[in-house]
Design a protein around this motif. Structure first.
Motif, PDB file in Angstrom:
ATOM      1  N   ASP A  21      40.538  49.012  22.772  1.00 50.41           N
ATOM      2  CA  ASP A  21      41.113  49.334  24.078  1.00 50.41           C
ATOM      3  C   ASP A  21      40.997  50.818  24.422  1.00 50.41           C
ATOM      4  O   ASP A  21      41.905  51.408  24.998  1.00 50.41           O
ATOM      5  CB  ASP A  21      42.576  48.891  24.156  1.00 50.41           C
ATOM      6  CG  ASP A  21      42.726  47.382  24.094  1.00 50.41           C
ATOM      7  OD1 ASP A  21      41.793  46.678  24.535  1.00 50.41           O
ATOM      8  OD2 ASP A  21      43.766  46.905  23.614  1.00 50.41           O
ATOM      9  N   HIS A  76      44.143  34.651  24.195  1.00 50.28           N
ATOM     10  CA  HIS A  76      43.795  36.075  24.287  1.00 50.28           C
ATOM     11  C   HIS A  76      42.297  36.161  24.523  1.00 50.28           C
ATOM     12  O   HIS A  76      41.520  35.385  23.956  1.00 50.28           O
ATOM     13  CB  HIS A  76      44.182  36.801  22.995  1.00 50.28           C
ATOM     14  CG  HIS A  76      45.646  36.748  22.723  1.00 50.28           C
ATOM     15  ND1 HIS A  76      46.503  37.730  23.125  1.00 50.28           N
ATOM     16  CD2 HIS A  76      46.398  35.809  22.107  1.00 50.28           C
ATOM     17  CE1 HIS A  76      47.729  37.412  22.768  1.00 50.28           C
ATOM     18  NE2 HIS A  76      47.692  36.249  22.146  1.00 50.28           N
ATOM     19  N   ARG A 104      43.910  42.576  29.637  1.00 50.08           N
ATOM     20  CA  ARG A 104      45.359  42.586  29.858  1.00 50.08           C
ATOM     21  C   ARG A 104      45.758  41.341  30.635  1.00 50.08           C
ATOM     22  O   ARG A 104      45.027  40.866  31.499  1.00 50.08           O
ATOM     23  CB  ARG A 104      45.787  43.837  30.635  1.00 50.08           C
ATOM     24  CG  ARG A 104      45.488  45.128  29.876  1.00 50.08           C
ATOM     25  CD  ARG A 104      45.968  46.329  30.672  1.00 50.08           C
ATOM     26  NE  ARG A 104      45.603  46.269  32.077  1.00 50.08           N
ATOM     27  CZ  ARG A 104      44.679  47.018  32.657  1.00 50.08           C
ATOM     28  NH1 ARG A 104      44.043  47.909  31.979  1.00 50.08           N
ATOM     29  NH2 ARG A 104      44.414  46.882  33.946  1.00 50.08           N
ATOM     30  N   GLN A 105      46.949  40.806  30.352  1.00 56.05           N
ATOM     31  CA  GLN A 105      47.415  39.585  31.007  1.00 56.05           C
ATOM     32  C   GLN A 105      47.426  39.724  32.531  1.00 56.05           C
ATOM     33  O   GLN A 105      47.106  38.794  33.245  1.00 56.05           O
ATOM     34  CB  GLN A 105      48.807  39.210  30.498  1.00 56.05           C
ATOM     35  CG  GLN A 105      48.803  38.737  29.075  1.00 56.05           C
ATOM     36  CD  GLN A 105      47.892  37.534  28.843  1.00 56.05           C
ATOM     37  OE1 GLN A 105      47.844  36.635  29.664  1.00 56.05           O
ATOM     38  NE2 GLN A 105      47.150  37.541  27.756  1.00 56.05           N
ATOM     39  N   ASP A 107      45.370  41.207  34.295  1.00 55.59           N
ATOM     40  CA  ASP A 107      43.988  41.134  34.778  1.00 55.59           C
ATOM     41  C   ASP A 107      43.521  39.693  34.963  1.00 55.59           C
ATOM     42  O   ASP A 107      42.513  39.443  35.580  1.00 55.59           O
ATOM     43  CB  ASP A 107      43.034  41.840  33.820  1.00 55.59           C
ATOM     44  CG  ASP A 107      43.213  43.338  33.786  1.00 55.59           C
ATOM     45  OD1 ASP A 107      43.833  43.876  34.732  1.00 55.59           O
ATOM     46  OD2 ASP A 107      42.778  43.979  32.839  1.00 55.59           O
TER      47      ASP A 107
END
Length: 108
Positions: A21, A76, A104-105, A107
């Protein structure tokens, strides 16, 4: 996919670089990252988007999905790039660089 962190660790070079990340994982923490993540990851699926090789270097970049053994309901996903280099042993390749980005969630 074998959930064997020792197997993954054996494929990495001593001077491997890991970026997750956008942040470099300190060299003394890479083994722990592989151990912690690999032992709980489940159903890893990779979709290679581009890969290639020369006599001394190879690469693979694409996307992935997985769940965790502790939570199989949440998927994920993200992207990866791995770079391998041929070692002095003609038949051996080691991962020298890994870049892993989690989606990212928010997104999704």
């Amino acid at each position: 996919n074998s959930n064997d962190p020792a197997q993954v660790q054996a494929l990495t070079s001593d001077d491997v670089v890991l970026v997750v990340d956008g942040y470099e994982v300190p060299k003394d923490s890479i083994a722990g990252f592989i151990e912690d993540g690999g032992s709980v990851m489940k159903d890893l699926q990779r979709k290679s988007l581009k890969k290639g090789y020369t006599e001394t270097i190879a690469y693979d970049t694409g996307t992935y999905t997985h769940t965790y053994t502790t939570d199989t309901t949440q998927l994920h996903q993200g992207s990866y790039t791995f770079i391998w280099e041929r070692t002095n042993d003609e038949n051996e390749w080691k991962v020298t660089a890994m870049n892993i980005s989690n989606l990212r969630q928010e997104d999704n």
